[in-house]
Design an enzyme around this catalytic site. Structure first.
Site, short mmCIF file in Angstrom:
data_model
loop_
_atom_site.label_atom_id
_atom_site.label_comp_id
_atom_site.label_asym_id
_atom_site.label_seq_id
_atom_site.Cartn_x
_atom_site.Cartn_y
_atom_site.Cartn_z
N HIS A 13 0.87 -1.20 0.00
CA HIS A 13 0.00 0.00 0.00
C HIS A 13 0.90 1.23 0.00
CE1 HIS A 13 -3.66 2.36 1.68
NE2 HIS A 13 -2.78 3.20 1.15
N HIS A 15 1.66 5.34 -2.15
CA HIS A 15 1.20 6.38 -3.07
C HIS A 15 2.40 6.92 -3.85
CE1 HIS A 15 -2.85 6.77 -1.23
NE2 HIS A 15 -2.20 6.30 -0.17
N ASN A 42 -5.65 6.92 -6.15
CA ASN A 42 -6.30 8.22 -5.87
C ASN A 42 -5.54 9.36 -6.56
OD1 ASN A 42 -4.15 7.96 -4.04
ND2 ASN A 42 -5.17 9.12 -2.43
N HIS A 146 -10.38 1.11 2.66
CA HIS A 146 -10.09 2.14 3.66
C HIS A 146 -11.28 2.13 4.61
CE1 HIS A 146 -8.46 6.32 4.77
NE2 HIS A 146 -9.51 6.10 5.57
N LEU A 233 -4.51 9.68 7.67
CA LEU A 233 -5.84 9.10 7.89
C LEU A 233 -5.84 7.62 7.55
CD1 LEU A 233 -8.01 12.03 6.52
CD2 LEU A 233 -7.78 11.29 8.89
N ASP A 262 1.54 2.86 3.42
CA ASP A 262 0.72 4.05 3.16
C ASP A 262 1.60 5.30 3.09
OD1 ASP A 262 -1.52 5.42 2.47
OD2 ASP A 262 -2.39 5.49 4.46
N HIS A 266 3.43 14.50 0.48
CA HIS A 266 2.78 15.76 0.13
C HIS A 266 3.86 16.84 0.07
CE1 HIS A 266 -1.48 14.60 0.49
NE2 HIS A 266 -1.04 13.76 1.42
O1 DOR Z 1 -3.13 9.79 5.22
C1 DOR Z 1 -3.53 9.43 4.11
N1 DOR Z 1 -3.00 9.93 2.97
N2 DOR Z 1 -4.53 8.54 4.05
C2 DOR Z 1 -5.11 8.22 2.90
O2 DOR Z 1 -6.01 7.42 2.90
C3 DOR Z 1 -4.70 8.88 1.63
C4 DOR Z 1 -3.32 9.37 1.71
C5 DOR Z 1 -2.92 10.30 0.58
O3 DOR Z 1 -3.21 9.98 -0.57
O4 DOR Z 1 -2.31 11.33 0.86
ZN ZN Z 2 -3.21 5.20 1.29
#
Ligand code: DOR
Ligand code: ZN
Length: 367
Positions: A13, A15, A42, A146, A233, A262, A266
């Site tokens: 998992h 990103h 996403n 989720h 989250l 996860d 950012h």
């Molecule tokens: O903290 C999170 N960031 N939880 C998520 O479910 C999405 C993720 C994100 O894409 O930044």
């Molecule tokens: Zn995630």
């Protein structure tokens, strides 16, 4: 000095985002011994159709996003999985065709507006009735979920008496499990004892991932000094919940809980009117997990402790997704190592420890 060698592993998992930033994010994963990854859909627009031929203006396809990731260095992974983002437009037919072609391995369910990029999610119970879960169960497609109840008022979202994740695993998930007893489900980034108990009380087809931050920290760490780099989250929970997560991974009999970082970078984390959810742990996740296992009382100088760690990081997730355990290895060493900012075209991205004021980690990686 403690030192042990592990098979390379899959981050099940993560990103990787889109555009120019993908290459450095993928490189960070390669640098931490990853041989494969499950990359979340996403994106903007969301990756919500399987085939490129079915792309409209509104959605990207799994085919296209996989190609973008491969072009940005993902071709160095031996396995790459992009789950299909489940939306109001997902049909059983899409699942069947995607599965037949071999392109579709998993689907992702987001609580509507529940987290970054979750605007296209719909309530999970709708897939119970519209044939999507039935098609997934039939075709052996994994549901990545989720698990948080959406749309709650603040006093129910996070309270002493309960929270969005607990509600989800007591109210919604039992219905999914009852209706689709053979559906393969990954309860992603679980944070509560309630979710851990749900997984333990289910069959081998229901498993869970746990992030480094949820094993290491509690909500108190986030609140003291408002350490916003710890904001993700589902949000961090209480000590009893962290204890349940630690107990789940720190047993010789753990076959159900595995690594899914996860890692959610950012470039702009906090602004004047809020904070993006997500902790960036690319490049350092095995080190953080090792730190967490030690805090859970696991002796990593001992073969039994190392086996527990290996089950969690390298074996359980691979077995669930039917991926081969790689021959290639990497070595974890208990030796202080500095954590570096990651430079991207959108600016520097802060790895979690630096965001907490920690310049060094107690573990490092030898490749
Ligand atoms: O903290 C999170 N960031 N939880 C998520 O479910 C999405 C993720 C994100 O894409 O930044
Ligand atoms: Zn995630």
């Amino acid at each position: 000095m403690i030192e042990f060698t592990l098979p390379k592993w899959y981050d099940l998992h993560t990103h990787f985002r889109q555009g120019d930033v993908v290459a450095p994010y993928i490189q960070a994963h390669l640098d931490m011994g990853c041989v494969g990854a499950l990359a979340m859909p996403n994106t903007k627009p969301p990756t919500a159709v399987v085939f490129e031929a079915d792309e409209g203006g509104e959605y990207w396809s799994v085919e296209r996003y996989m190609r973008d990731l491969r072009d940005a260095g993902g071709d160095q992974f031996s396995e790459l999985i992009v789950p299909l983002y489940l939306t109001k437009d997902t049909t059983p037919e899409m699942i069947r065709k995607g599965a037949e072609s071999g392109t579709l391995k998993a689907c992702k369910s987001y609580p509507p507006h529940g987290t970054t990029g979750a605007e296209f999610g719909i309530p999970v119970t709708e897939f119970i009735d519209n044939g999507v879960f039935a098609a997934m169960e039939e075709a052996g497609i994994v549901l990545c979920i989720h698990g948080e109840e959406h749309g709650l008022p603040p006093e129910q979202y996070f309270d002493r008496a309960g929270n969005a994740e607990e509600l989800f695993y007591t109210e919604r998930m039992p219905r999914v499990r009852e209706k689709f007893p053979n559906l393969k489900i990954v309860c992603e980034h679980v944070t509560t004892k309630v979710a851990v108990d749900f997984v333990h009380s289910s069959g081998a087809n229901i498993v869970a991932t746990i992030t480094p931050q949820h094993l290491l920290y509690t909500i108190g760490n986030l609140i003291q000094g408002l350490k916003y780099h710890l904001f993700c989250l589902p949000v961090l929970k209480h000590c009893a919940d962290r204890d349940a997560l630690r107990a789940a991974v720190a047993g010789t009999d753990n076959t159900k809980f595995f690594a899914g970082t996860d890692s959610a970078p950012h470039a702009t984390k906090a602004t004047a009117c809020g904070c993006a959810a997500g902790c960036f742990t690319g490049g350092i996740a095995p080190q953080l997990y090792a730190q967490a296992f030690e805090m859970a009382g696991v002796d990593l100088s001992d073969v039994q402790g190392q086996d527990m760690f290996k089950n969690f990081l390298c074996l359980n997730g691979a077995a669930f997704y039917g991926l081969p355990v790689p021959q290639e290895t990497f070595t974890l060493v208990k030796e202080d190592a500095p954590v570096e900012m990651l430079k991207t075209s959108q600016g520097d991205v802060t790895p979690l420890p630096l965001g907490l004021g920690q310049q060094n980690l107690p573990w490092s990686i030898w490749r």
